[in-house]
Design an enzyme around this catalytic site. Structure first.
Site, PDB file in Angstrom:
ATOM      1  N   TYR A 176     -10.424  35.251 -12.764  1.00  0.00           N
ATOM      2  CA  TYR A 176     -10.035  34.001 -12.101  1.00  0.00           C
ATOM      3  C   TYR A 176      -8.530  33.738 -12.258  1.00  0.00           C
ATOM      4  O   TYR A 176      -7.872  33.307 -11.311  1.00  0.00           O
ATOM      5  CB  TYR A 176     -10.845  32.828 -12.646  1.00  0.00           C
ATOM      6  CG  TYR A 176     -12.240  32.759 -12.057  1.00  0.00           C
ATOM      7  CD1 TYR A 176     -12.434  32.551 -10.700  1.00  0.00           C
ATOM      8  CD2 TYR A 176     -13.367  32.914 -12.847  1.00  0.00           C
ATOM      9  CE1 TYR A 176     -13.703  32.504 -10.141  1.00  0.00           C
ATOM     10  CE2 TYR A 176     -14.643  32.858 -12.299  1.00  0.00           C
ATOM     11  CZ  TYR A 176     -14.800  32.656 -10.955  1.00  0.00           C
ATOM     12  OH  TYR A 176     -16.056  32.605 -10.406  1.00  0.00           O
ATOM     13  N   ALA A 177      -7.992  33.986 -13.441  1.00  0.00           N
ATOM     14  CA  ALA A 177      -6.565  33.740 -13.676  1.00  0.00           C
ATOM     15  C   ALA A 177      -5.703  34.533 -12.701  1.00  0.00           C
ATOM     16  O   ALA A 177      -4.684  34.036 -12.210  1.00  0.00           O
ATOM     17  CB  ALA A 177      -6.204  34.095 -15.116  1.00  0.00           C
ATOM     18  N   LEU A 225     -16.506  22.086 -17.679  1.00  0.00           N
ATOM     19  CA  LEU A 225     -15.452  23.040 -17.329  1.00  0.00           C
ATOM     20  C   LEU A 225     -14.569  22.450 -16.245  1.00  0.00           C
ATOM     21  O   LEU A 225     -15.070  21.846 -15.296  1.00  0.00           O
ATOM     22  CB  LEU A 225     -16.101  24.332 -16.794  1.00  0.00           C
ATOM     23  CG  LEU A 225     -17.095  25.029 -17.719  1.00  0.00           C
ATOM     24  CD1 LEU A 225     -18.037  25.912 -16.911  1.00  0.00           C
ATOM     25  CD2 LEU A 225     -16.349  25.826 -18.754  1.00  0.00           C
ATOM     26  N   GLU A 226     -13.265  22.631 -16.393  1.00  0.00           N
ATOM     27  CA  GLU A 226     -12.324  22.159 -15.368  1.00  0.00           C
ATOM     28  C   GLU A 226     -11.624  23.367 -14.772  1.00  0.00           C
ATOM     29  O   GLU A 226     -11.091  24.204 -15.495  1.00  0.00           O
ATOM     30  CB  GLU A 226     -11.306  21.206 -15.984  1.00  0.00           C
ATOM     31  CG  GLU A 226     -10.400  20.545 -14.953  1.00  0.00           C
ATOM     32  CD  GLU A 226      -9.028  21.175 -14.885  1.00  0.00           C
ATOM     33  OE1 GLU A 226      -8.409  21.106 -13.803  1.00  0.00           O
ATOM     34  OE2 GLU A 226      -8.562  21.723 -15.881  1.00  0.00           O
TER      35      GLU A 226
END
Length: 188
Positions: free
Chosen positions: A114-115, A136-137
């Site tokens: 994801y990063a 989770l944000e």
């Protein structure tokens, strides 16, 4: 730790119910094909995202205020995927329910998959004797819509065990997010 980290995580999950449901090894595929991995890793645990999302929207021109958060700033979505608008964010919850032992602190970091897409995962530490689903944000730092997959790995948890128990735990302090279930908004 005197035993291998992955064995320690398995033992803590079995002995204390630290992670439920618990995947004792890394899961990379399902019957439907390749997924973003979850489960026990070398020195941590890759947590999954449930299919319940709160996507931030500013249709009401609200001010984001952690002491007076406007719940109408979110659109609720239940889906296998979440599309986060450009330069926005979404909240979700972990599938797993956690019970952190009194001598353990957990740090959460985003997964590189994801990063590398400009999606940042932010979770505060899981303190000793905290329990609940993790809220989770996900921040979409890009100028394009971004996709999050439910029921797949989204973040890695690192467990830090102390030689002694903490003097005052999250449970002792009666922390406001103790026992949270579902996606939990800011509580002032």
């Amino acid at each position: 730790m005197s035993i291998k980290a992955d064995k320690w995580i398995r033992r803590m999950a079995e002995q204390y119910g630290m992670i439920e449901p618990f995947a004792p090894s890394q899961v990379r595929t399902t019957q439907s094909g390749k997924i973003i991995s979850h489960g026990t890793s070398s020195y941590g645990y890759d947590v999954r995202c449930a299919d319940e999302f709160k996507i931030f929207t500013n249709i009401n021109s609200a001010i984001v205020d952690p002491k007076n958060f406007c719940e109408s700033s979110f659109v609720d979505v239940k889906s296998d995927v979440c599309i986060i608008p450009p330069n926005s964010f979404a909240l979700a919850r972990s599938i797993e329910y956690f019970r952190i032992p009194r001598n353990v602190l957990v740090i959460c970091l985003g997964k590189s998959t994801y990063a590398r897409c400009g999606i940042i995962v932010n979770v505060t530490p899981l303190e000793p004797e905290w329990e609940g689903h993790i809220t989770l944000e996900f921040s979409n730092t890009t100028t394009l819509p971004a996709k999050i997959y439910a029921n797949e790995g989204v973040a890695q948890l690192l467990f830090l065990q102390s030689d002694e128990e903490c003097e005052t735990s999250y449970k002792d302090r009666k922390g406001k997010y103790q026992g949270q279930r579902g996606v939990t908004l800011p509580i002032a």
